[in-house]
Design an enzyme around this catalytic site. Structure first.
Site, PDB file in Angstrom:
ATOM      1  N   ARG A  80       0.820  -1.217   0.000  1.00 22.91           N
ATOM      2  CA  ARG A  80       0.000   0.000   0.000  1.00 22.91           C
ATOM      3  C   ARG A  80       0.853   1.266   0.000  1.00 22.91           C
ATOM      4  NH1 ARG A  80      -5.194  -1.152   3.985  1.00 22.91           N
ATOM      5  NH2 ARG A  80      -6.570  -1.848   2.326  1.00 22.91           N
TER       6      ARG A  80
ATOM      7  N   GLY B 277      -7.693  -9.583   0.614  1.00 28.16           N
ATOM      8  CA  GLY B 277      -6.424 -10.057   1.163  1.00 28.16           C
ATOM      9  C   GLY B 277      -5.961 -11.424   0.681  1.00 28.16           C
TER      10      GLY B 277
HETATM   11  C1  3PG Z   1      -8.725  -1.816   5.177  1.00 26.83           C
HETATM   12  O1  3PG Z   1      -7.615  -2.301   5.342  1.00 26.83           O
HETATM   13  O2  3PG Z   1      -9.746  -2.509   5.002  1.00 26.83           O
HETATM   14  C2  3PG Z   1      -8.852  -0.318   5.119  1.00 26.83           C
HETATM   15  O3  3PG Z   1      -7.642   0.273   5.450  1.00 26.83           O
HETATM   16  C3  3PG Z   1      -9.974   0.157   5.991  1.00 26.83           C
HETATM   17  O4  3PG Z   1      -9.784  -0.222   7.319  1.00 26.83           O
HETATM   18  P1  3PG Z   1     -11.025  -0.471   8.252  1.00 26.83           P
HETATM   19  O5  3PG Z   1     -11.746  -1.689   7.706  1.00 26.83           O
HETATM   20  O6  3PG Z   1     -10.503  -0.658   9.633  1.00 26.83           O
HETATM   21  O7  3PG Z   1     -11.916   0.754   8.133  1.00 26.83           O
END
Ligand code: 3PG
Ligand code: MG
Length: 401
Positions: free
Chosen positions: A39, A358
């Site tokens: 990122r 992911g």
């Molecule tokens: C993520 O990694 O999903 C984003 O950075 C958003 O984070 P969050 O789901 O804690 O809002």
């Protein structure tokens, strides 16, 4: 895009507030280190452009979910060090994202200088999209805001949305533009056939995505835990496999709709089963119709992989989100890794491929095919909401052209 771009801004000598998504994994060891810098690297084009144009960069992000109070575990300090290495330039760090120190450090920036603020979620006002807090963030720049945090654009938080009301111009960064270009083309004007692959544990996480993409795509391939709710909805015995019983009716409705419209909604025909949810459990590969009582499906089988591969080989656009099995256990990672290969092969043959989430992103890396994918999204939740047809508040809030 109908929104301002960072390329439209006059940045020379100005402090610009850039919201990035540096919510990256950190090691447990001290000093904590960034274990996946994807990122951060993906925002470098935006940061380079801003620096080349003489901007003074004030960067803000969240990290984790510290619940509105300071917590050293979620400090962005390790990210500042990593960013300095990747940028090849010093990165100043402010221990709080608002207040005297942040303000002084922002004012001492020279052209091309970079300041990273501490985690915006150390203040409860961030997630509350608080007006006063938004104004304090905006005070750190000279009326210019850039959002490159595609991964956070589904959050109507102060540093994403609130701040835009207190600046003169709010523009998209280059990463944000790239994400919206790929995902936007897929859902508005895809080259066809458009084949979608959805997986992951739960149907409930992806219902809106299934429903919306069924209206747009030409085929949908379903794997992972979520497949079992659809299989059970058809009366197929699924043993101890993961299922959401409260979603069976909805699954039936989606299946009936697919059938009525002749939509290619393709579920696994065979799977790898185990008697226990364990990495070293004894496994068998059987047709989905022959799951013994007490066994659970943990990966798609070879027949399913072949069927999915054949759909993918004809695709011109592919969107993939979610693993085909319990990808974190090597015994059940096979199907997901095979699909990664198939998506890469289809891309080499001319398809545009977009991978988000992911585990599916990890799978393309683990298969060594990441560089063959057209676009790997930095947004999990954000890309799902976009694919579900929802408007992203962080995009909506940007200044119209
Ligand atoms: C993520 O990694 O999903 C984003 O950075 C958003 O984070 P969050 O789901 O804690 O809002
Ligand atoms: Mg998330």
């Amino acid at each position: 895009m109908d929104k301002l771009s960072i390329r439209d801004l006059d940045l020379d000598g100005k402090r610009v507030f850039i919201r990035v998504d540096f919510n990256v994994p950190l090691s447990d060891s001290t000093p904590r280190q960034v274990t996946d810098d994807t990122r951060i690297r993906e925002t470098l084009p935006t940061l380079h452009l801003a620096r080349e144009r003489g901007a003074r960069l004030v960067l803000a992000s969240h990290l984790g979910r510290p619940k509105g109070e300071p917590n050293a575990q979620y400090s962005l300090a390790p990210v500042a060090s990593k960013l300095a290495v990747l940028l090849g330039a010093p990165v100043a760090f402010a221990n709080d994202c608002i207040g005297i120190d942040a303000e002084a450090k922002s004012r001492s920036l020279t052209n091309g200088g970079v300041l990273l603020l501490e985690n915006v979620r150390f203040h409860a006002e961030e997630e509350a999209n608080d007006e006063n807090f938004s104004r304090q963030l905006a005070a750190l720049c000279d009326g210019l805001f850039v959002c490159d945090a595609f991964g956070s654009s589904h959050r109507a938080h102060a540093s994403v949305v609130g701040i835009t009301r207190f600046v003169k111009q709010a523009a998209a960064g280059l990463l944000m533009e790239r994400e919206l270009a790929y995902l936007g083309k897929a859902i508005s004007n895809p080259d066809r056939p458009f084949v979608t692959i959805l997986g992951g544990a739960k149907v409930s996480d992806k219902i809106e995505v299934v429903a919306n993409l069924m209206k747009i795509a030409d085929a949908m391939l379903i794997g992972g835990g979520m497949a079992y709710t659809f299989l059970k909805a058809q009366g197929i015995p699924i043993g101890k496999s993961l299922v959401e019983d409260d979603k069976l009716n909805l699954a039936r409705t989606l299946l009936a709709d697919a059938k009525q419209r002749n939509f290619r909604f393709i579920l696994p025909s065979d799977h790898v089963i185990a008697s226990e949810f364990k990495a070293d459990a004894a496994t068998k590969t059987v047709p989905v119709t022959q799951t013994p009582d007490g066994w659970m499906g943990l990966d798609i089988g070879p027949q399913t992989v072949a069927a999915f591969r054949s759909e993918l080989s004809r695709a011109r656009t592919i969107v993939w989100n979610g693993p085909m099995g319990v990808f974190e256990m090597p015994a059940f990672a096979h199907g997901t890794l095979e699909i990664a290969q198939a998506v890469a092969a289809a891309t080499t043959a001319g398809a545009t491929s977009i991978v988000g989430g992911g585990d599916s992103v990890a799978a393309v890396h683990q298969s060594g095919v990441a560089d063959k994918i057209s676009h790997i999204s930095t947004g999990g939740g954000a890309s799902l909401e976009f694919l579900a047809g929802e408007k992203l508040p962080g995009v909506e809030a940007l200044t119209n052209r």
